[in-house]
Design a protein around this motif. Structure first.
Motif, PDB file in Angstrom:
ATOM      1  N   MET A  16      -0.584 -17.472   9.602  1.00  0.00           N
ATOM      2  CA  MET A  16       0.444 -17.500   8.575  1.00  0.00           C
ATOM      3  C   MET A  16       1.420 -16.339   8.721  1.00  0.00           C
ATOM      4  SD  MET A  16      -1.720 -16.390   5.176  1.00  0.00           S
ATOM      5  CE  MET A  16      -0.398 -16.814   4.088  1.00  0.00           C
ATOM      6  N   HIS A  17       2.626 -16.561   8.232  1.00  0.00           N
ATOM      7  CA  HIS A  17       3.671 -15.543   8.234  1.00  0.00           C
ATOM      8  C   HIS A  17       3.589 -14.781   6.911  1.00  0.00           C
ATOM      9  CE1 HIS A  17       7.471 -13.631   9.134  1.00  0.00           C
ATOM     10  NE2 HIS A  17       7.883 -13.973   7.930  1.00  0.00           N
ATOM     11  N   LEU A  18       3.383 -13.483   6.996  1.00  0.00           N
ATOM     12  CA  LEU A  18       3.304 -12.662   5.795  1.00  0.00           C
ATOM     13  C   LEU A  18       4.673 -12.053   5.525  1.00  0.00           C
ATOM     14  CD1 LEU A  18      -0.059 -10.835   6.553  1.00  0.00           C
ATOM     15  CD2 LEU A  18       0.302 -12.862   5.151  1.00  0.00           C
ATOM     16  N   LYS A  20       7.377 -10.363   2.070  1.00  0.00           N
ATOM     17  CA  LYS A  20       7.369  -9.697   0.768  1.00  0.00           C
ATOM     18  C   LYS A  20       7.022 -10.660  -0.358  1.00  0.00           C
ATOM     19  CE  LYS A  20      10.678  -6.052   1.726  1.00  0.00           C
ATOM     20  NZ  LYS A  20      11.967  -5.457   1.343  1.00  0.00           N
ATOM     21  N   ALA A  21       7.574 -11.853  -0.301  1.00  0.00           N
ATOM     22  CA  ALA A  21       7.335 -12.833  -1.361  1.00  0.00           C
ATOM     23  C   ALA A  21       5.847 -13.145  -1.500  1.00  0.00           C
ATOM     24  CB  ALA A  21       8.124 -14.108  -1.091  1.00  0.00           C
ATOM     25  N   PHE A  22       5.157 -13.245  -0.378  1.00  0.00           N
ATOM     26  CA  PHE A  22       3.724 -13.522  -0.416  1.00  0.00           C
ATOM     27  C   PHE A  22       2.979 -12.384  -1.110  1.00  0.00           C
ATOM     28  CE2 PHE A  22      -0.527 -13.225   1.470  1.00  0.00           C
ATOM     29  CZ  PHE A  22      -1.015 -14.472   1.148  1.00  0.00           C
ATOM     30  N   PHE A  23       3.311 -11.141  -0.746  1.00  0.00           N
ATOM     31  CA  PHE A  23       2.631  -9.999  -1.359  1.00  0.00           C
ATOM     32  C   PHE A  23       3.032  -9.817  -2.815  1.00  0.00           C
ATOM     33  CE2 PHE A  23       1.937  -8.938   3.121  1.00  0.00           C
ATOM     34  CZ  PHE A  23       0.581  -8.693   3.083  1.00  0.00           C
ATOM     35  N   PHE A  24       4.265 -10.169  -3.185  1.00  0.00           N
ATOM     36  CA  PHE A  24       4.655 -10.135  -4.592  1.00  0.00           C
ATOM     37  C   PHE A  24       3.882 -11.179  -5.391  1.00  0.00           C
ATOM     38  CE2 PHE A  24       8.868  -8.014  -3.533  1.00  0.00           C
ATOM     39  CZ  PHE A  24       8.506  -6.815  -4.116  1.00  0.00           C
ATOM     40  N   LYS A  25       3.586 -12.315  -4.785  1.00  0.00           N
ATOM     41  CA  LYS A  25       2.784 -13.342  -5.458  1.00  0.00           C
ATOM     42  C   LYS A  25       1.388 -12.789  -5.736  1.00  0.00           C
ATOM     43  CE  LYS A  25       3.540 -17.355  -6.228  1.00  0.00           C
ATOM     44  NZ  LYS A  25       3.979 -18.008  -7.458  1.00  0.00           N
ATOM     45  N   ILE A  26       0.804 -12.116  -4.752  1.00  0.00           N
ATOM     46  CA  ILE A  26      -0.508 -11.480  -4.944  1.00  0.00           C
ATOM     47  C   ILE A  26      -0.422 -10.462  -6.074  1.00  0.00           C
ATOM     48  CG2 ILE A  26      -2.217  -9.931  -3.912  1.00  0.00           C
ATOM     49  CD1 ILE A  26      -1.655 -11.330  -1.220  1.00  0.00           C
ATOM     50  N   TYR A  27       0.618  -9.656  -6.065  1.00  0.00           N
ATOM     51  CA  TYR A  27       0.821  -8.644  -7.098  1.00  0.00           C
ATOM     52  C   TYR A  27       0.914  -9.286  -8.485  1.00  0.00           C
ATOM     53  CZ  TYR A  27       3.110  -4.875  -9.703  1.00  0.00           C
ATOM     54  OH  TYR A  27       3.439  -3.934 -10.646  1.00  0.00           O
ATOM     55  N   ALA A  40      -7.724 -10.986  -2.426  1.00  0.00           N
ATOM     56  CA  ALA A  40      -6.754 -11.558  -1.492  1.00  0.00           C
ATOM     57  C   ALA A  40      -6.637 -10.695  -0.229  1.00  0.00           C
ATOM     58  CB  ALA A  40      -5.396 -11.709  -2.161  1.00  0.00           C
ATOM     59  N   ILE A  41      -6.598  -9.398  -0.414  1.00  0.00           N
ATOM     60  CA  ILE A  41      -6.494  -8.493   0.740  1.00  0.00           C
ATOM     61  C   ILE A  41      -7.738  -8.596   1.605  1.00  0.00           C
ATOM     62  CG2 ILE A  41      -6.406  -6.066   1.419  1.00  0.00           C
ATOM     63  CD1 ILE A  41      -4.504  -5.693  -1.033  1.00  0.00           C
ATOM     64  N   LYS A  42      -8.892  -8.686   0.990  1.00  0.00           N
ATOM     65  CA  LYS A  42     -10.142  -8.849   1.746  1.00  0.00           C
ATOM     66  C   LYS A  42     -10.096 -10.155   2.546  1.00  0.00           C
ATOM     67  CE  LYS A  42     -14.693  -8.257   2.521  1.00  0.00           C
ATOM     68  NZ  LYS A  42     -14.872  -8.685   3.886  1.00  0.00           N
ATOM     69  N   THR A  43      -9.602 -11.209   1.940  1.00  0.00           N
ATOM     70  CA  THR A  43      -9.485 -12.494   2.636  1.00  0.00           C
ATOM     71  C   THR A  43      -8.516 -12.381   3.812  1.00  0.00           C
ATOM     72  OG1 THR A  43      -9.949 -13.654   0.564  1.00  0.00           O
ATOM     73  CG2 THR A  43      -8.995 -14.952   2.340  1.00  0.00           C
ATOM     74  N   LEU A  44      -7.403 -11.681   3.607  1.00  0.00           N
ATOM     75  CA  LEU A  44      -6.452 -11.460   4.694  1.00  0.00           C
ATOM     76  C   LEU A  44      -7.099 -10.659   5.825  1.00  0.00           C
ATOM     77  CD1 LEU A  44      -3.268 -10.656   2.610  1.00  0.00           C
ATOM     78  CD2 LEU A  44      -3.436 -12.459   4.328  1.00  0.00           C
ATOM     79  N   ALA A  52      -3.305  -5.538   6.129  1.00  0.00           N
ATOM     80  CA  ALA A  52      -2.943  -6.198   4.865  1.00  0.00           C
ATOM     81  C   ALA A  52      -2.836  -5.207   3.708  1.00  0.00           C
ATOM     82  CB  ALA A  52      -3.948  -7.294   4.528  1.00  0.00           C
ATOM     83  N   ARG A  53      -3.793  -4.317   3.575  1.00  0.00           N
ATOM     84  CA  ARG A  53      -3.775  -3.364   2.465  1.00  0.00           C
ATOM     85  C   ARG A  53      -2.570  -2.427   2.588  1.00  0.00           C
ATOM     86  NH1 ARG A  53      -7.236  -2.853  -1.288  1.00  0.00           N
ATOM     87  NH2 ARG A  53      -8.830  -3.916  -0.080  1.00  0.00           N
ATOM     88  N   GLN A  54      -2.278  -2.014   3.797  1.00  0.00           N
ATOM     89  CA  GLN A  54      -1.123  -1.144   4.027  1.00  0.00           C
ATOM     90  C   GLN A  54       0.175  -1.868   3.648  1.00  0.00           C
ATOM     91  OE1 GLN A  54      -0.776   0.143   8.073  1.00  0.00           O
ATOM     92  NE2 GLN A  54       1.163   1.171   7.735  1.00  0.00           N
ATOM     93  N   TYR A  55       0.328  -3.108   4.052  1.00  0.00           N
ATOM     94  CA  TYR A  55       1.517  -3.886   3.702  1.00  0.00           C
ATOM     95  C   TYR A  55       1.627  -4.051   2.191  1.00  0.00           C
ATOM     96  CZ  TYR A  55       1.649  -5.409   8.619  1.00  0.00           C
ATOM     97  OH  TYR A  55       1.697  -5.483   9.978  1.00  0.00           O
ATOM     98  N   TYR A  56       0.518  -4.406   1.552  1.00  0.00           N
ATOM     99  CA  TYR A  56       0.515  -4.630   0.103  1.00  0.00           C
ATOM    100  C   TYR A  56       0.909  -3.353  -0.636  1.00  0.00           C
ATOM    101  CZ  TYR A  56      -1.146  -5.721  -4.586  1.00  0.00           C
ATOM    102  OH  TYR A  56      -1.221  -5.901  -5.942  1.00  0.00           O
ATOM    103  N   THR A  57       0.296  -2.253  -0.242  1.00  0.00           N
ATOM    104  CA  THR A  57       0.587  -0.968  -0.901  1.00  0.00           C
ATOM    105  C   THR A  57       2.045  -0.569  -0.720  1.00  0.00           C
ATOM    106  OG1 THR A  57      -1.698  -0.266  -0.546  1.00  0.00           O
ATOM    107  CG2 THR A  57      -0.091   1.465  -1.010  1.00  0.00           C
ATOM    108  N   SER A  58       2.557  -0.746   0.461  1.00  0.00           N
ATOM    109  CA  SER A  58       3.949  -0.413   0.762  1.00  0.00           C
ATOM    110  C   SER A  58       4.908  -1.236  -0.095  1.00  0.00           C
ATOM    111  CB  SER A  58       4.232  -0.642   2.236  1.00  0.00           C
ATOM    112  OG  SER A  58       5.584  -0.456   2.515  1.00  0.00           O
TER     113      SER A  58
END
Length: 63
Positions: A16-18, A20-27, A40-44, A52-58
């Motif tokens: 899958m293509h990750l 910002k929109a995907f991570f905003f949905k998780i947020y 979700a991050i664990k699944t990624l 994944a965690r670095q991208y999400y946090t950023s």
């Protein structure tokens, strides 16, 4: 795109293509359902996205 949390988790895959929109949905889901982002991050991570965690946090720092 992902009307509910389970569908988002079920659709995580190594190809899958990750974005910002995907991570905003998780947020957004995490706001309503605390702990969802960790799941979700664990699944990624399990599907091969070791950053994944670095991208999400950023992305979430900008909110």
């Amino acid at each position: 795109m992902y009307p509910n949390r389970q569908q988002l988790l079920d659709n995580i895959n190594p190809n899958m293509h990750l974005n910002k929109a995907f991570f905003f949905k998780i947020y957004g889901f995490d706001i309503s359902f605390p702990g969802f982002a960790d799941k979700a991050i664990k699944t990624l991570e399990d599907s091969g996205c070791s950053r994944a965690r670095q991208y999400y946090t950023s992305i979430c720092r900008k909110v």
